[in-house]
Design an enzyme around this catalytic site. Structure first.
Site, PDB file in Angstrom:
ATOM      1  N   CYS A  10       0.807  -1.218   0.000  1.00  0.00           N
ATOM      2  CA  CYS A  10       0.000   0.000   0.000  1.00  0.00           C
ATOM      3  C   CYS A  10       0.844   1.274   0.000  1.00  0.00           C
ATOM      4  O   CYS A  10       0.300   2.370  -0.171  1.00  0.00           O
ATOM      5  CB  CYS A  10      -0.947  -0.010   1.194  1.00  0.00           C
ATOM      6  SG  CYS A  10      -2.025  -1.462   1.194  1.00  0.00           S
ATOM      7  N   HIS A  28      -2.819   7.540   7.071  1.00  0.00           N
ATOM      8  CA  HIS A  28      -3.099   6.254   6.428  1.00  0.00           C
ATOM      9  C   HIS A  28      -4.513   5.811   6.803  1.00  0.00           C
ATOM     10  O   HIS A  28      -5.271   5.392   5.929  1.00  0.00           O
ATOM     11  CB  HIS A  28      -2.059   5.223   6.853  1.00  0.00           C
ATOM     12  CG  HIS A  28      -2.124   3.948   6.089  1.00  0.00           C
ATOM     13  ND1 HIS A  28      -2.026   3.893   4.718  1.00  0.00           N
ATOM     14  CD2 HIS A  28      -2.294   2.659   6.498  1.00  0.00           C
ATOM     15  CE1 HIS A  28      -2.129   2.639   4.312  1.00  0.00           C
ATOM     16  NE2 HIS A  28      -2.291   1.870   5.370  1.00  0.00           N
ATOM     17  N   GLU A  87      -1.046   4.711  14.462  1.00  0.00           N
ATOM     18  CA  GLU A  87      -0.719   5.956  13.762  1.00  0.00           C
ATOM     19  C   GLU A  87      -0.963   7.157  14.660  1.00  0.00           C
ATOM     20  O   GLU A  87      -0.175   8.121  14.652  1.00  0.00           O
ATOM     21  CB  GLU A  87      -1.532   6.068  12.475  1.00  0.00           C
ATOM     22  CG  GLU A  87      -1.090   7.208  11.579  1.00  0.00           C
ATOM     23  CD  GLU A  87      -1.715   7.180  10.199  1.00  0.00           C
ATOM     24  OE1 GLU A  87      -1.277   7.960   9.330  1.00  0.00           O
ATOM     25  OE2 GLU A  87      -2.656   6.375   9.972  1.00  0.00           O
ATOM     26  N   LYS A  93      -9.687   7.884   3.235  1.00  0.00           N
ATOM     27  CA  LYS A  93     -10.125   6.499   2.977  1.00  0.00           C
ATOM     28  C   LYS A  93     -11.529   6.250   3.499  1.00  0.00           C
ATOM     29  O   LYS A  93     -12.175   5.279   3.102  1.00  0.00           O
ATOM     30  CB  LYS A  93      -9.149   5.512   3.601  1.00  0.00           C
ATOM     31  CG  LYS A  93      -7.800   5.417   2.911  1.00  0.00           C
ATOM     32  CD  LYS A  93      -6.957   4.311   3.516  1.00  0.00           C
ATOM     33  CE  LYS A  93      -5.572   4.249   2.883  1.00  0.00           C
ATOM     34  NZ  LYS A  93      -4.720   5.393   3.300  1.00  0.00           N
ATOM     35  N   HIS A 111      -9.808   1.948   0.449  1.00  0.00           N
ATOM     36  CA  HIS A 111      -8.353   1.786   0.407  1.00  0.00           C
ATOM     37  C   HIS A 111      -7.952   1.317  -0.992  1.00  0.00           C
ATOM     38  O   HIS A 111      -8.224   0.178  -1.377  1.00  0.00           O
ATOM     39  CB  HIS A 111      -7.928   0.768   1.456  1.00  0.00           C
ATOM     40  CG  HIS A 111      -6.458   0.706   1.701  1.00  0.00           C
ATOM     41  ND1 HIS A 111      -5.530   1.338   0.901  1.00  0.00           N
ATOM     42  CD2 HIS A 111      -5.740   0.076   2.671  1.00  0.00           C
ATOM     43  CE1 HIS A 111      -4.321   1.095   1.364  1.00  0.00           C
ATOM     44  NE2 HIS A 111      -4.423   0.337   2.432  1.00  0.00           N
ATOM     45  N   PHE A 170       1.651  -3.658   3.844  1.00  0.00           N
ATOM     46  CA  PHE A 170       1.994  -4.993   4.323  1.00  0.00           C
ATOM     47  C   PHE A 170       3.490  -5.238   4.086  1.00  0.00           C
ATOM     48  O   PHE A 170       4.035  -4.872   3.039  1.00  0.00           O
ATOM     49  CB  PHE A 170       1.198  -6.059   3.567  1.00  0.00           C
ATOM     50  CG  PHE A 170      -0.250  -6.157   3.977  1.00  0.00           C
ATOM     51  CD1 PHE A 170      -0.771  -5.407   5.011  1.00  0.00           C
ATOM     52  CD2 PHE A 170      -1.099  -7.041   3.315  1.00  0.00           C
ATOM     53  CE1 PHE A 170      -2.103  -5.515   5.392  1.00  0.00           C
ATOM     54  CE2 PHE A 170      -2.434  -7.163   3.680  1.00  0.00           C
ATOM     55  CZ  PHE A 170      -2.938  -6.401   4.722  1.00  0.00           C
TER      56      PHE A 170
END
Length: 420
Positions: free
Chosen positions: A166, A306, A317, A338, A343, A406
């Site tokens: 991502c 994010h 975060e 998002k 996403h 990831f």
């Protein structure tokens, strides 16, 4: 060596909120959700039956039949977004040295639909021997969008794709930024594209409990920082930015949106899918981006986080932001777009940097939608300004975008209001 200044001169987007930049942006600041029932395939037996799909997109409107045979859907999105950005910037105008214009365009997964189709065909006809489509490999591979864009315009500068899950398209933009400021190109067409709303994509993320399963209310399922958040919504689309060396842009009278001033990268070194619970990698990547920009945390006005709406990711975060900014964190505007776009995986970073650019140019911060005052997480500090539910007008001078992937890949980019 004196580094060259880099500016943004073109924007393009194909997203769940619209098939161009302005429609996407207006829907974002209006707090519109791009989520709805999956139409790309029959998802009735899946745990998650909704997604943030691109709407009213027909490849035949953009490409002839022969060209379409060579393009996975993710590459179609990429080429359309790139066309918008190139035309916006006019970087393909007569007299511009195409040898020094490059393309770095990323995808986290690549042509998943093409892979599914070909693998499925072989499984059904294995007894007849292999009969693969000759375009199978070049449609599927995750770097091919960059190749198609360069061939479309004859750009012969640096050309490749980056895969870091991502974080892919943020990494692409950071590389593009560095190639220009080091004098290795005068302009770069950069961004990301993804089209993974197919059985393997949805089923794979379902199996690891990453997706929201709120099938009764898709539009409210992505609720970053809320107590009942239960996973992200998978999205698709593409975003593209044209980055250009400042003096080159000025010499040709290009429109300048803002300046790119820094990028940071780090690793969590912790887990294949989960972010570090204390946000160690996130803290490090933001610090590196700020240092690379020659700024301090006090200079940053807005963070496009994010913020995927996962229980662990959102909390880590927030911890990282509070570690970096301390008490000054309460001054920041923070939002997760998002909550509206879903996403976009490998394309999400480029789209969120684009949102940062528009936040600076338009003086408005897009919201984090789907939050209710009685839906709280006791571990999250709600004194922070998450821009819940409604866009906020604010003069933004410096904006930072976070993307985490990831594998523990973290990337942050900083854009700034352009000043001579």
């Amino acid at each position: 060596m004196e580094l060259k200044r880099v500016v943004v001169t073109g924007l393009g987007a194909v997203t769940p909120l619209g098939n161009d930049v302005e429609t996407t942006w207006q829907n974002a600041i209006a707090g519109v959700s791009g989520a709805g029932p999956i139409t790309h395939f029959d998802a009735s037996l899946f745990k998650t039956q909704f997604a943030c799909e691109v709407k009213n997109f027909n490849g035949a409107d953009y490409f002839d039949r022969k060209k379409l045979r060579t393009l996975d859907l993710y590459s179609q999105y990429a080429l359309v977004a790139a066309q918008q950005a190139v035309e916006d910037s006019k970087i393909n105008a007569e007299g511009i040295d195409a040898d020094n214009v490059g393309v770095i365009f990323s995808s986290g997964i690549g042509g998943l639909h093409t892979f599914e189709e070909e693998a499925g065909y072989y499984a059904m006809h294995a007894d007849q021997g292999p009969k693969y489509n000759p375009f199978f490999i070049p449609k599927m591979i995750a770097d091919i969008a960059a190749g198609h864009i360069s061939m479309q315009y004859g750009f012969r500068g640096p050309n490749f794709g980056i895969v870091s899950a991502c974080a892919s398209s943020t990494n692409a933009l950071i590389d593009a930024f560095n190639y220009i400021r080091l004098g290795m190109a005068v302009a770069m067409v950069s961004g990301g594209a993804e089209a993974a709303i197919y059985p393997a994509g949805v089923g794979g993320f379902n199996s690891m409990h990453a997706l929201s399963t709120r099938n009764d209310s898709p539009e409210t399922a992505s609720r970053p920082f809320s107590g009942s958040r239960d996973g992200f919504i998978i999205g698709e689309g593409s975003a593209c930015l044209v980055l250009e060396e400042l003096e080159h842009a000025k010499a040709r009278g290009a429109k300048i949106y803002c300046e790119v001033v820094g990028g940071g990268m780090s690793a969590d070194a912790y887990h294949i899918t989960a972010s570090h619970p204390e946000g160690l990698g996130a803290k490090l990547v933001m610090k590196r981006a700020i240092a690379d920009a020659g700024l301090t945390p006090a200079d940053v006005d807005y963070i496009n986080v994010h913020g995927t709406s996962t229980p662990v990711g959102d909390l880590s975060e927030v911890k990282a932001i509070k570690e970096v900014w301390g008490d000054d964190a309460y001054r920041l505007s923070i939002s997760s777009t998002k909550s509206m776009t879903g996403h976009l995986l490998g394309a999400t970073g480029a789209l969120e940097v684009l949102f940062c650019v528009k936040t600076i140019t338009d003086g408005i911060v897009p919201p984090t939608i789907n939050h209710a005052d009685d839906d709280l997480d006791p571990e999250i500090d709600y004194k922070l300004n998450f821009t819940f539910n409604k866009a906020q007008k604010r003069d933004i001078n410096v904006a930072l975008s976070n993307t985490f992937g990831f594998g523990g890949h973290n990337a942050s980019m900083i854009v700034k209001k352009y000043v001579e």
